[in-house]
Write a protein that holds these residues in place. Structure first.
Motif, PDB file in Angstrom:
ATOM      1  N   LEU A   1      87.929   2.736  65.621  1.00 27.33           N
ATOM      2  CA  LEU A   1      87.147   3.513  66.275  1.00 27.33           C
ATOM      3  C   LEU A   1      87.336   5.008  66.146  1.00 27.33           C
ATOM      4  N   THR A   2      86.474   5.614  65.697  1.00 26.61           N
ATOM      5  CA  THR A   2      86.423   6.845  65.326  1.00 26.61           C
ATOM      6  C   THR A   2      85.736   8.060  66.390  1.00 26.61           C
ATOM      7  N   ALA A   3      86.458   9.043  66.410  1.00 23.62           N
ATOM      8  CA  ALA A   3      85.825  10.152  67.357  1.00 23.62           C
ATOM      9  C   ALA A   3      86.111  11.490  66.723  1.00 23.62           C
ATOM     10  N   THR A   4      85.158  12.293  66.982  1.00 23.19           N
ATOM     11  CA  THR A   4      85.259  13.932  66.484  1.00 23.19           C
ATOM     12  C   THR A   4      85.340  14.771  67.670  1.00 23.19           C
ATOM     13  N   THR A   5      86.387  15.617  67.847  1.00 24.40           N
ATOM     14  CA  THR A   5      86.594  16.579  68.983  1.00 24.40           C
ATOM     15  C   THR A   5      87.167  17.871  68.593  1.00 24.40           C
ATOM     16  N   ASN A   6      86.943  18.747  69.452  1.00 26.54           N
ATOM     17  CA  ASN A   6      87.603  20.168  69.391  1.00 26.54           C
ATOM     18  C   ASN A   6      88.705  20.389  70.135  1.00 26.54           C
ATOM     19  N   LEU A   7      89.138  19.330  70.894  1.00 30.73           N
ATOM     20  CA  LEU A   7      90.188  19.432  71.731  1.00 30.73           C
ATOM     21  C   LEU A   7      91.492  19.638  71.221  1.00 30.73           C
ATOM     22  N   PHE A   8      91.715  19.612  69.933  1.00 31.48           N
ATOM     23  CA  PHE A   8      92.814  20.082  69.239  1.00 31.48           C
ATOM     24  C   PHE A   8      92.852  21.339  68.527  1.00 31.48           C
TER      25      PHE A   8
ATOM     26  N   LYS B   1     101.290  24.826  65.408  1.00 31.57           N
ATOM     27  CA  LYS B   1      99.966  25.542  64.618  1.00 31.57           C
ATOM     28  C   LYS B   1      99.388  26.430  65.502  1.00 31.57           C
ATOM     29  N   GLY B   2      98.568  27.416  64.958  1.00 31.95           N
ATOM     30  CA  GLY B   2      97.900  28.555  65.814  1.00 31.95           C
ATOM     31  C   GLY B   2      96.553  27.768  66.255  1.00 31.95           C
ATOM     32  N   ALA B   3      95.865  28.451  66.925  1.00 29.88           N
ATOM     33  CA  ALA B   3      94.561  27.970  67.316  1.00 29.88           C
ATOM     34  C   ALA B   3      93.447  27.957  66.192  1.00 29.88           C
ATOM     35  N   THR B   4      92.787  27.087  66.238  1.00 32.17           N
ATOM     36  CA  THR B   4      91.723  26.791  65.132  1.00 32.17           C
ATOM     37  C   THR B   4      90.556  26.588  65.455  1.00 32.17           C
ATOM     38  N   ALA B   5      89.360  26.774  64.814  1.00 36.88           N
ATOM     39  CA  ALA B   5      88.141  26.512  65.279  1.00 36.88           C
ATOM     40  C   ALA B   5      87.377  25.361  64.575  1.00 36.88           C
ATOM     41  N   GLN B   6      88.289  24.498  63.831  1.00 34.42           N
ATOM     42  CA  GLN B   6      87.894  23.259  63.151  1.00 34.42           C
ATOM     43  C   GLN B   6      88.171  21.933  63.928  1.00 34.42           C
TER      44      GLN B   6
END
Length: 355
Positions: free
Chosen positions: A301-308, A276-281
């Motif tokens: 356990l849940t976490a939200t991150t922009n590391l992907f 995939k290309g780079a995203t901002a989501q």
């Protein structure tokens, strides 16, 4: 395992001229009497080949590339038929000491041909589709995969490969052949991206060898999965549906693993996904843990991150490092390596982005 190429194949096309003195033998539709069987001498990279999915060698054992599909198209446009399907496509299988045998011969004329190679292939499914630019084959990439926690290669997803004239990972240099140019070098390149997840206890977290067995890791974000096609010229994947929020789930099929001690992360999950290309989501990560032999007390356990958000390039391996605390997980960093790089090899370390 310190090189980027997955499998290199040396193809020798041995031409025996059975009929001489023909005129206009390069005219469209003309079939020369010479049959040109492909006789393959195979050089493989070193590395583990202990399973069925993530491949790094050729050979007859399970988990190695034992057969490849080959088809020819006109080099002038890269997609039109070089000859009839029966005369321009074949299956090569390996036996003995790197001895490759074609299921049927193909014919080379003086006209340049574009040679395509791919894996997996079998005799009953050698059909390629002309999409007006290149040839494609059908692929399937389910959103849910299973893996064996005891290694980093045995997962349920097929490792799709395509042929290139270059050994550089992700390269798509065209392979051309004709009657006078019959010894191309073919490298099989990975069309997918490999994800690996490791986890270690956070400082101060007391290890729990009964309830901390990792059962699955899920990612919800702008991913692609389902039925699609693989372009044989460059390994590009196309799907019938767009990249809407898709949950990728990697569930242990056997041998679940415990988190590693502080400073010594343990590998707990992995799988093969679409580049995939780079995203901002942002991406939501869900980690399911519990007892080894029952799901009665599983917890999520849940976490939200922009590391992907970064690009996932084909032929690369991305190792995401997780930290486990008492009631939460955090994403520490991601390491980007070539497909066959060992843990001590060179990598790019990307820390989490704050903000």
């Amino acid at each position: 395992m310190n090189c980027n190429l997955s499998i290199s194949i040396r193809s020798f096309l041995v031409c025996t001229l059975l009929l001489a003195g023909c005129t206009d033998r390069d005219a469209p539709g003309f079939e020369e009497a010479a049959t040109i069987p492909l006789q393959l001498m195979v050089n493989t990279v070193s590395g583990s080949a202990d399973t069925r999915s993530v491949v790094s060698q050729t050979g007859t054992p399970a988990g190695q590339v034992g057969a490849i599909g080959v088809c020819l198209a006109l080099a002038s446009d890269g997609h039109s038929a070089y000859a009839t399907p029966e005369a321009s496509s074949t299956l090569f299988t390996v036996s003995g000491s790197d001895v490759w045998t074609a299921s049927r011969p193909v014919n080379l004329r003086s006209v340049q041909a574009r040679l395509y190679a791919w894996y997996p292939a079998d005799e009953s499914n050698l059909a390629t589709v002309d999409n007006g630019t290149t040839r494609t084959v059908a692929i399937t990439l389910p959103a849910s995969q299973t893996f064996d926690g005891a290694n980093a290669t045995d997962c349920s997803q097929t490792d799709y490969l395509y042929g290139s004239a270059s050994a550089t990972a992700g390269d798509a240099t065209s392979i051309t052949v004709n009657r006078d140019n019959n010894n191309p070098m073919i490298y099989l390149q990975h069309a997918l991206t490999r994800l690996i997840f490791t986890i270690e206890y956070k400082a101060g977290r007391v290890p729990d060898s009964e309830y901390d067995w990792v059962k699955s890791i899920s990612l919800e974000g702008p991913f692609r999965a389902g039925a699609g096609t693989l372009q044989l010229n460059d390994g590009t994947l196309a799907f019938s549906s767009s990249a809407t929020p898709v949950t990728l789930t990697f569930s242990v099929a056997q041998n679940p693993q415990l988190p590693g001690d502080i400073g010594t992360p343990a590998r707990v999950a992995y799988g093969l996904v679409a580049p995939k290309g780079a995203t901002a989501q942002s991406v939501t990560v869900k980690l399911v843990l519990g007892q080894k032999s029952t799901s009665a007390n599983d917890r999520t356990l849940t976490a939200t991150t922009n590391l992907f958000n970064a690009e996932w390039a084909k032929g690369n391996s991305y190792t995401y490092k997780l930290l486990l605390d008492k009631n939460d997980i955090t994403i520490k960093s991601v390491s980007i390596k070539g497909w066959t790089d060992v843990s001590s090899g060179s990598s790019t370390e990307v820390p989490p982005v704050v903000g």
